[in-house]
Design an enzyme around this catalytic site. Sequence first.
Site, PDB file in Angstrom:
ATOM      1  N   ASN A  13      64.533  82.457  50.798  1.00 11.98           N
ATOM      2  CA  ASN A  13      65.278  81.805  51.881  1.00 11.98           C
ATOM      3  C   ASN A  13      66.586  81.283  51.298  1.00 11.98           C
ATOM      4  O   ASN A  13      66.594  80.292  50.584  1.00 11.98           O
ATOM      5  CB  ASN A  13      64.435  80.655  52.454  1.00 11.98           C
ATOM      6  CG  ASN A  13      65.199  79.842  53.494  1.00 11.98           C
ATOM      7  OD1 ASN A  13      66.276  80.251  53.944  1.00 11.98           O
ATOM      8  ND2 ASN A  13      64.641  78.698  53.871  1.00 11.98           N
ATOM      9  N   TRP A  14      67.664  81.968  51.621  1.00 15.86           N
ATOM     10  CA  TRP A  14      68.966  81.597  51.047  1.00 15.86           C
ATOM     11  C   TRP A  14      69.538  80.337  51.683  1.00 15.86           C
ATOM     12  O   TRP A  14      70.533  79.805  51.198  1.00 15.86           O
ATOM     13  CB  TRP A  14      69.965  82.746  51.212  1.00 15.86           C
ATOM     14  CG  TRP A  14      69.637  83.990  50.445  1.00 15.86           C
ATOM     15  CD1 TRP A  14      68.545  84.208  49.629  1.00 15.86           C
ATOM     16  CD2 TRP A  14      70.397  85.203  50.411  1.00 15.86           C
ATOM     17  NE1 TRP A  14      68.595  85.470  49.105  1.00 15.86           N
ATOM     18  CE2 TRP A  14      69.727  86.110  49.557  1.00 15.86           C
ATOM     19  CE3 TRP A  14      71.589  85.615  51.018  1.00 15.86           C
ATOM     20  CZ2 TRP A  14      70.201  87.397  49.306  1.00 15.86           C
ATOM     21  CZ3 TRP A  14      72.059  86.894  50.766  1.00 15.86           C
ATOM     22  CH2 TRP A  14      71.372  87.775  49.920  1.00 15.86           C
ATOM     23  N   LYS A  15      68.973  79.933  52.821  1.00 18.17           N
ATOM     24  CA  LYS A  15      69.515  78.784  53.566  1.00 18.17           C
ATOM     25  C   LYS A  15      71.003  79.048  53.851  1.00 18.17           C
ATOM     26  O   LYS A  15      71.386  80.205  54.013  1.00 18.17           O
ATOM     27  CB  LYS A  15      69.260  77.482  52.810  1.00 18.17           C
ATOM     28  CG  LYS A  15      67.773  77.335  52.426  1.00 18.17           C
ATOM     29  CD  LYS A  15      67.378  75.974  51.952  1.00 18.17           C
ATOM     30  CE  LYS A  15      65.894  75.979  51.622  1.00 18.17           C
ATOM     31  NZ  LYS A  15      65.379  74.676  51.257  1.00 18.17           N
ATOM     32  N   HIS A 105      61.343  75.849  60.001  1.00 23.15           N
ATOM     33  CA  HIS A 105      61.597  75.277  58.672  1.00 23.15           C
ATOM     34  C   HIS A 105      61.826  73.770  58.820  1.00 23.15           C
ATOM     35  O   HIS A 105      62.405  73.315  59.809  1.00 23.15           O
ATOM     36  CB  HIS A 105      62.823  75.950  58.037  1.00 23.15           C
ATOM     37  CG  HIS A 105      62.951  75.628  56.589  1.00 23.15           C
ATOM     38  ND1 HIS A 105      63.481  74.438  56.147  1.00 23.15           N
ATOM     39  CD2 HIS A 105      62.577  76.313  55.480  1.00 23.15           C
ATOM     40  CE1 HIS A 105      63.434  74.417  54.820  1.00 23.15           C
ATOM     41  NE2 HIS A 105      62.884  75.539  54.395  1.00 23.15           N
ATOM     42  N   GLU A 107      63.924  71.887  57.606  1.00 21.53           N
ATOM     43  CA  GLU A 107      65.336  71.509  57.796  1.00 21.53           C
ATOM     44  C   GLU A 107      65.745  71.670  59.256  1.00 21.53           C
ATOM     45  O   GLU A 107      66.574  70.918  59.762  1.00 21.53           O
ATOM     46  CB  GLU A 107      66.222  72.336  56.843  1.00 21.53           C
ATOM     47  CG  GLU A 107      66.031  71.867  55.404  1.00 21.53           C
ATOM     48  CD  GLU A 107      66.204  72.946  54.348  1.00 21.53           C
ATOM     49  OE1 GLU A 107      66.789  74.004  54.638  1.00 21.53           O
ATOM     50  OE2 GLU A 107      65.745  72.713  53.211  1.00 21.53           O
ATOM     51  N   GLU A 175      55.011  74.363  53.305  1.00 16.78           N
ATOM     52  CA  GLU A 175      56.099  73.775  52.519  1.00 16.78           C
ATOM     53  C   GLU A 175      56.062  72.257  52.663  1.00 16.78           C
ATOM     54  O   GLU A 175      56.586  71.717  53.658  1.00 16.78           O
ATOM     55  CB  GLU A 175      57.452  74.289  53.019  1.00 16.78           C
ATOM     56  CG  GLU A 175      57.642  75.774  52.881  1.00 16.78           C
ATOM     57  CD  GLU A 175      59.122  76.143  52.749  1.00 16.78           C
ATOM     58  OE1 GLU A 175      59.453  76.793  51.754  1.00 16.78           O
ATOM     59  OE2 GLU A 175      59.925  75.754  53.614  1.00 16.78           O
ATOM     60  N   GLY A 181      63.352  71.382  47.347  1.00 12.18           N
ATOM     61  CA  GLY A 181      64.602  71.024  46.679  1.00 12.18           C
ATOM     62  C   GLY A 181      64.508  69.799  45.789  1.00 12.18           C
ATOM     63  O   GLY A 181      65.530  69.288  45.332  1.00 12.18           O
ATOM     64  N   SER A 221      60.172  74.005  45.570  1.00 14.43           N
ATOM     65  CA  SER A 221      60.461  73.959  44.129  1.00 14.43           C
ATOM     66  C   SER A 221      59.691  75.014  43.335  1.00 14.43           C
ATOM     67  O   SER A 221      59.243  74.760  42.215  1.00 14.43           O
ATOM     68  CB  SER A 221      60.199  72.543  43.577  1.00 14.43           C
ATOM     69  OG  SER A 221      61.082  71.612  44.177  1.00 14.43           O
ATOM     70  N   GLY A 242      63.461  78.806  47.840  1.00  9.37           N
ATOM     71  CA  GLY A 242      64.813  78.424  48.247  1.00  9.37           C
ATOM     72  C   GLY A 242      65.784  78.610  47.096  1.00  9.37           C
ATOM     73  O   GLY A 242      66.217  79.724  46.792  1.00  9.37           O
ATOM     74  N   GLY A 243      66.121  77.515  46.421  1.00  8.22           N
ATOM     75  CA  GLY A 243      67.154  77.512  45.379  1.00  8.22           C
ATOM     76  C   GLY A 243      67.019  78.633  44.360  1.00  8.22           C
ATOM     77  O   GLY A 243      68.016  79.292  44.017  1.00  8.22           O
TER      78      GLY A 243
HETATM   79  P1  13P Z   1      63.348  75.129  47.216  1.00  8.81           P
HETATM   80  O1  13P Z   1      62.682  76.341  46.607  1.00  8.81           O
HETATM   81  O2  13P Z   1      64.808  75.046  46.918  1.00  8.81           O
HETATM   82  O3  13P Z   1      62.582  73.879  46.923  1.00  8.81           O
HETATM   83  O4  13P Z   1      63.281  75.346  48.809  1.00  8.81           O
HETATM   84  C1  13P Z   1      62.072  75.675  49.396  1.00  8.81           C
HETATM   85  C2  13P Z   1      62.319  76.055  50.802  1.00  8.81           C
HETATM   86  O5  13P Z   1      62.648  75.245  51.640  1.00  8.81           O
HETATM   87  C3  13P Z   1      62.183  77.478  51.167  1.00  8.81           C
HETATM   88  O6  13P Z   1      62.185  77.658  52.540  1.00  8.81           O
END
Ligand code: 13P
Length: 263
Positions: A13-15, A105, A107, A175, A181, A221, A242-243
Amino acid sequence: MGTVSRLPLIAGNWKMNLDHLQAVALVQKLYWALKDAKHDEASVEVALFPPFTDLRTVQTLIDADKIPFALGAQDLSTHDSGAYTGEVSGAFLAKLEAQYVIIGHSERREYHNETDEVVRDKVHAALRHGITPVICVGETAEDLEEHGAAAVPVGQLEKALEGVAKDADIVVAYEPVWAIGSGQAATPDQAQDVCQKLRDVVASSLSEEAAAATRILYGGSVKSSNIAGFLREPDVDGALVGGASLQADEFAAIIRFQKHVGV
Ligand code: 13P
């Protein structure tokens, strides 16, 4: 259910990162990192979730170069078309050969007021267009303290699956909000406990067959150094990253979890 084999799914997930030119560079770098490592494509499914503006470019690239990555979007509208300025229809995503769409998600729940009802309606919208929803659920740090880990994600998933067909093709992503994050991932034990309860929800809301077939991912994470522990758990079938999905070498190492840690 431990005997059922589900193809692991590693999803990036590149966000809101990477424009369409940066997207091309990352996809190519990732593909070559896997090629160099002689990665076995059949051992794990890889799915990428770029921003909307990158989708056409990434789709064209993976199509032209026969890159074995699935494509997904990060959201979709509850509606199919009409006067909904700024929204994106599942019909358009299906035309772009998007196989997946992330729904609910944390967010989006937090910054865009997505309620459990909106999430449910988006799940229906995805399924109407033949797109597999990646349904995200998870508890905040406060939820964890007040209700324990499983209660909130279980409730969110029950709501998201209301009215969904017994044989629907879905993916669930657990999640924990506190792990996203933060650098502080859940432990494999914690992830297993909640993922098992989420599988029970799929069984009771849809069917035993759907529960056996559904991939349940852990997210929060995830890195190459902790991925293996999660994937050893019987009810964790992959990761939503994510990251770490923004770095080609690190994401390639996550995709290759079976090799470097001997799962
Ligand atoms: P991180 O891997 O950056 O913690 O993000 C997880 C996430 O929200 C994937 O959708």
